[in-house]
Motif scaffolding. Structure first.
Motif, PDB file in Angstrom:
ATOM      1  N   HIS A  46     -46.841 -22.806  21.120  1.00 41.58           N
ATOM      2  CA  HIS A  46     -46.105 -23.264  22.532  1.00 41.58           C
ATOM      3  C   HIS A  46     -45.967 -24.610  22.497  1.00 41.58           C
ATOM      4  N   TRP A  47     -46.639 -25.312  21.676  1.00 39.94           N
ATOM      5  CA  TRP A  47     -46.530 -26.786  21.556  1.00 39.94           C
ATOM      6  C   TRP A  47     -45.007 -27.235  21.600  1.00 39.94           C
ATOM      7  N   TRP A  49     -42.212 -24.546  21.298  1.00 47.25           N
ATOM      8  CA  TRP A  49     -41.368 -23.329  21.760  1.00 47.25           C
ATOM      9  C   TRP A  49     -41.648 -22.721  23.178  1.00 47.25           C
ATOM     10  N   GLY A  50     -42.674 -23.727  23.796  1.00 44.22           N
ATOM     11  CA  GLY A  50     -42.934 -23.505  25.033  1.00 44.22           C
ATOM     12  C   GLY A  50     -43.614 -22.082  25.319  1.00 44.22           C
ATOM     13  N   ASP A  51     -43.674 -21.690  26.445  1.00 45.05           N
ATOM     14  CA  ASP A  51     -44.804 -20.575  26.761  1.00 45.05           C
ATOM     15  C   ASP A  51     -44.217 -19.195  26.361  1.00 45.05           C
ATOM     16  N   HIS A 119     -50.691 -29.147  29.890  1.00 48.58           N
ATOM     17  CA  HIS A 119     -50.548 -27.722  29.533  1.00 48.58           C
ATOM     18  C   HIS A 119     -49.556 -27.537  28.227  1.00 48.58           C
ATOM     19  N   ARG A 120     -48.641 -28.672  28.334  1.00 47.10           N
ATOM     20  CA  ARG A 120     -47.701 -28.253  26.819  1.00 47.10           C
ATOM     21  C   ARG A 120     -48.673 -28.399  25.548  1.00 47.10           C
ATOM     22  N   LEU A 121     -49.705 -29.329  25.520  1.00 44.09           N
ATOM     23  CA  LEU A 121     -50.599 -29.458  24.338  1.00 44.09           C
ATOM     24  C   LEU A 121     -51.856 -29.128  24.313  1.00 44.09           C
ATOM     25  N   GLN A 122     -52.351 -28.057  25.329  1.00 43.54           N
ATOM     26  CA  GLN A 122     -53.344 -27.169  25.394  1.00 43.54           C
ATOM     27  C   GLN A 122     -53.305 -26.251  24.231  1.00 43.54           C
ATOM     28  N   GLY A 124     -53.127 -22.783  24.026  1.00 42.22           N
ATOM     29  CA  GLY A 124     -52.161 -21.882  24.114  1.00 42.22           C
ATOM     30  C   GLY A 124     -53.014 -20.380  24.083  1.00 42.22           C
TER      31      GLY A 124
END
Length: 155
Positions: A46-47, A49-51, A119-122, A124
């Motif tokens: 998701h980093w 391609w998103g959630d 969030h984006r770099l957590q 996932g």
């Protein structure tokens, strides 16, 4: 404190073991909780391609390979930091300080992952796994750090 080049070499081993063991835990927990051994690793992608990446269950280069590559790079990053900053403790020939240092490093990694990181770099995989599963994954990560450090000391 280890010199940086030595910490890089040692951290590559400790971090790789942490990555491999925690990826095995991700696969096992993913299989048990989602029916797919790839779901939790796919979620890491998701980093880029998103959630929506967290919804992928089937293996693919785009999600699985990339997710594991990110996971492995993160493991090596934490492995290098672990080897660099706890070398005084790990020079002793005792297992308990190694386990304690690995547990501490893992707790710091988890705190950074979920409290300091956007969030984006957590990671996932928290989007696909329960908290008890996350505890198992982080435990496996810490075990990998400890195993690598202990093996390096025994050489």
């Amino acid at each position: 404190m280890k010199a940086f080049p030595l910490a890089l070499r040692h951290g590559a081993l400790s971090g790789s073991l942490a990555s491999i063991l925690s990826a095995a835990a991700l696969a096992a927990c993913g299989k048990r909780e989602t029916g797919s051994m790839f779901a939790a690793v796919n979620a890491i992608s998701h980093w880029l391609w998103g959630d929506r990446a967290a919804l992928r269950d089937e293996p693919s280069f785009r999600h699985t390979a990339l997710g594991y590559a990110i996971h492995h790079a993160s493991g090596m990053f934490w492995g290098v930091l672990f080897e660099r900053y706890v070398s005084r403790i790990l020079d002793r020939k005792k297992v308990a300080p190694t386990l304690a240092a690995a547990a501490g490093a893992t707790a710091v990694a988890c705190f950074v992952d979920y409290q300091l990181t956007p969030h984006r770099l957590q990671p996932g995989y928290e989007m696909r796994l329960s908290r008890p599963a996350l505890l198992l994954v982080y435990g496996a990560f810490g075990a990998g750090l400890a195993a690598g450090a202990w093996w390096l000391r025994r050489r």
